[in-house]
Motif scaffolding. Structure first.
Motif, PDB file in Angstrom:
ATOM      1  N   PHE A   7      -1.058   2.924 -10.091  1.00  0.00           N
ATOM      2  CA  PHE A   7      -2.157   2.469  -9.708  1.00  0.00           C
ATOM      3  C   PHE A   7      -2.324   1.294 -10.823  1.00  0.00           C
ATOM      4  O   PHE A   7      -1.548   1.154 -12.031  1.00  0.00           O
ATOM      5  CB  PHE A   7      -3.443   3.404 -10.132  1.00  0.00           C
ATOM      6  CG  PHE A   7      -3.575   3.871  -9.443  1.00  0.00           C
ATOM      7  CD1 PHE A   7      -3.594   5.349  -9.396  1.00  0.00           C
ATOM      8  CD2 PHE A   7      -4.876   3.806  -8.662  1.00  0.00           C
ATOM      9  CE1 PHE A   7      -3.875   6.519  -8.236  1.00  0.00           C
ATOM     10  CE2 PHE A   7      -5.317   4.190  -6.625  1.00  0.00           C
ATOM     11  CZ  PHE A   7      -4.541   5.546  -7.505  1.00  0.00           C
ATOM     12  N   LYS A  17       0.722  -1.227  -0.432  1.00  0.00           N
ATOM     13  CA  LYS A  17       0.287   0.147   0.305  1.00  0.00           C
ATOM     14  C   LYS A  17       0.847   1.592   0.142  1.00  0.00           C
ATOM     15  O   LYS A  17       0.806   2.620  -1.237  1.00  0.00           O
ATOM     16  CB  LYS A  17      -0.906   0.190   1.432  1.00  0.00           C
ATOM     17  CG  LYS A  17      -2.179   1.353   1.284  1.00  0.00           C
ATOM     18  CD  LYS A  17      -3.246   1.263   0.206  1.00  0.00           C
ATOM     19  CE  LYS A  17      -3.895   2.128  -0.176  1.00  0.00           C
ATOM     20  NZ  LYS A  17      -5.178   2.365   0.048  1.00  0.00           N
ATOM     21  N   PHE A  51      -9.840  -0.855 -11.316  1.00  0.00           N
ATOM     22  CA  PHE A  51      -8.756  -0.201 -10.543  1.00  0.00           C
ATOM     23  C   PHE A  51      -8.219  -0.573  -9.001  1.00  0.00           C
ATOM     24  O   PHE A  51      -9.631  -0.843  -8.570  1.00  0.00           O
ATOM     25  CB  PHE A  51      -8.831   1.272 -10.612  1.00  0.00           C
ATOM     26  CG  PHE A  51      -8.200   1.742 -11.486  1.00  0.00           C
ATOM     27  CD1 PHE A  51      -9.339   2.184 -13.225  1.00  0.00           C
ATOM     28  CD2 PHE A  51      -6.611   2.372 -12.118  1.00  0.00           C
ATOM     29  CE1 PHE A  51      -9.129   2.801 -13.943  1.00  0.00           C
ATOM     30  CE2 PHE A  51      -6.898   2.780 -12.832  1.00  0.00           C
ATOM     31  CZ  PHE A  51      -7.540   3.360 -14.234  1.00  0.00           C
ATOM     32  N   GLY A  52      -7.618  -0.756  -8.828  1.00  0.00           N
ATOM     33  CA  GLY A  52      -6.166  -1.526  -7.220  1.00  0.00           C
ATOM     34  C   GLY A  52      -6.691  -0.208  -6.484  1.00  0.00           C
ATOM     35  O   GLY A  52      -6.793   0.982  -7.124  1.00  0.00           O
ATOM     36  N   PRO A  53      -6.388  -0.008  -5.262  1.00  0.00           N
ATOM     37  CA  PRO A  53      -6.053   0.237  -4.256  1.00  0.00           C
ATOM     38  C   PRO A  53      -5.004   1.292  -4.509  1.00  0.00           C
ATOM     39  O   PRO A  53      -4.527   3.259  -3.726  1.00  0.00           O
ATOM     40  CB  PRO A  53      -6.033   0.024  -3.116  1.00  0.00           C
ATOM     41  CG  PRO A  53      -5.547  -1.362  -3.463  1.00  0.00           C
ATOM     42  CD  PRO A  53      -6.091  -1.183  -4.625  1.00  0.00           C
TER      43      PRO A  53
END
Lengths: 111, 115
Positions: B90, B9, B106-108
């Motif tokens: 992303f 992340k 989309f991912g985070p």
């Protein structure tokens, strides 16, 4: 070069007001998507429009694709604070494997 | 939750270093896209893979590379990092390119900070 221009870049209005955001190009899209992005998160797909003149509604959001498929608009009725975010339009061009994104409209709805 | 996962992340590193960002697409999606988003900037397309093969390239620097593995997950490798590489990265996936319209999920994101 295929470019998308969004306007306005920034918009700050009061809760309850209406607003329209525009996405324009000199090129013809095969399809166009609208995304909403919140700070620190990935864009979330709201809608896809494909046919010229197409209108799609998502609760208080109305999306319109231009007849010539070169432009699109997003209209929000009675804006709420939860509508705050970055709105991105993205166009796909015939034969292209990628989406071209506009710079986005940063919308702030004030209580 | 879009179904696209990205790790890590957050990533903090120093100039000159190399990092690897990882992405797992939605179940059933064969195509993976990588984007860079700098502060107050739009999404800049970097590269696309489809079923393990490179399909399209955008404004990707030579210091950056990517690959998609047989299990369809993808990695973006960033080397000789510079301060200007600090950004959100992303990953997005879609079912099949060229099906008429290209909806991407989309991912985070991974927030990369280069100090």
């Amino acid at each position: 070069t295929q470019l998308l221009e969004q306007s306005p870049q920034f918009l700050s209005i009061q809760e309850g007001e209406n607003l329209t955001v525009y996405c324009n190009s000199s090129s013809v899209f095969s399809s166009l998507q609208w995304y909403r992005q919140e700070p620190g998160e990935g864009p979330v797909l709201l809608v896809t429009v494909v046919t010229g003149g197409e209108v799609k509604k998502l609760k208080r959001l109305t999306f319109q694709f231009g007849d010539a498929r070169k432009d699109s608009s997003l209209h929000i009725t009675a804006a709420q604070t939860g509508d705050t975010g970055l709105y991105l339009c993205a166009g796909a061009f015939q034969g292209a494997q990628k989406l071209v994104f506009g710079q986005g409209t940063r919308l702030t709805i004030n209580p | 939750d879009s179904g696209v996962t990205q790790t890590p992340k957050h990533l903090i590193t120093a100039t000159g270093q190399r990092v690897t960002l990882r992405c797992s697409p939605r179940s059933g999606d064969l195509s993976v896209y990588w984007y860079q988003q700098s502060l107050d900037q739009g999404l800049q397309f970097l590269i696309q893979y489809y079923n393990g093969e490179e399909r399209a390239k955008g404004n990707i620097l030579e210091r950056f590379s990517a690959q998609q593995f047989p299990d369809l997950h993808s990695e973006l490798n960033l080397s000789s990092l510079e301060l200007g590489d600090s950004a959100l990265y992303f990953c997005a996936s879609s079912v099949v390119p060229g099906k008429g319209y290209n909806e991407q999920f989309f991912g985070p994101g991974t927030r990369l900070t280069v100090l």
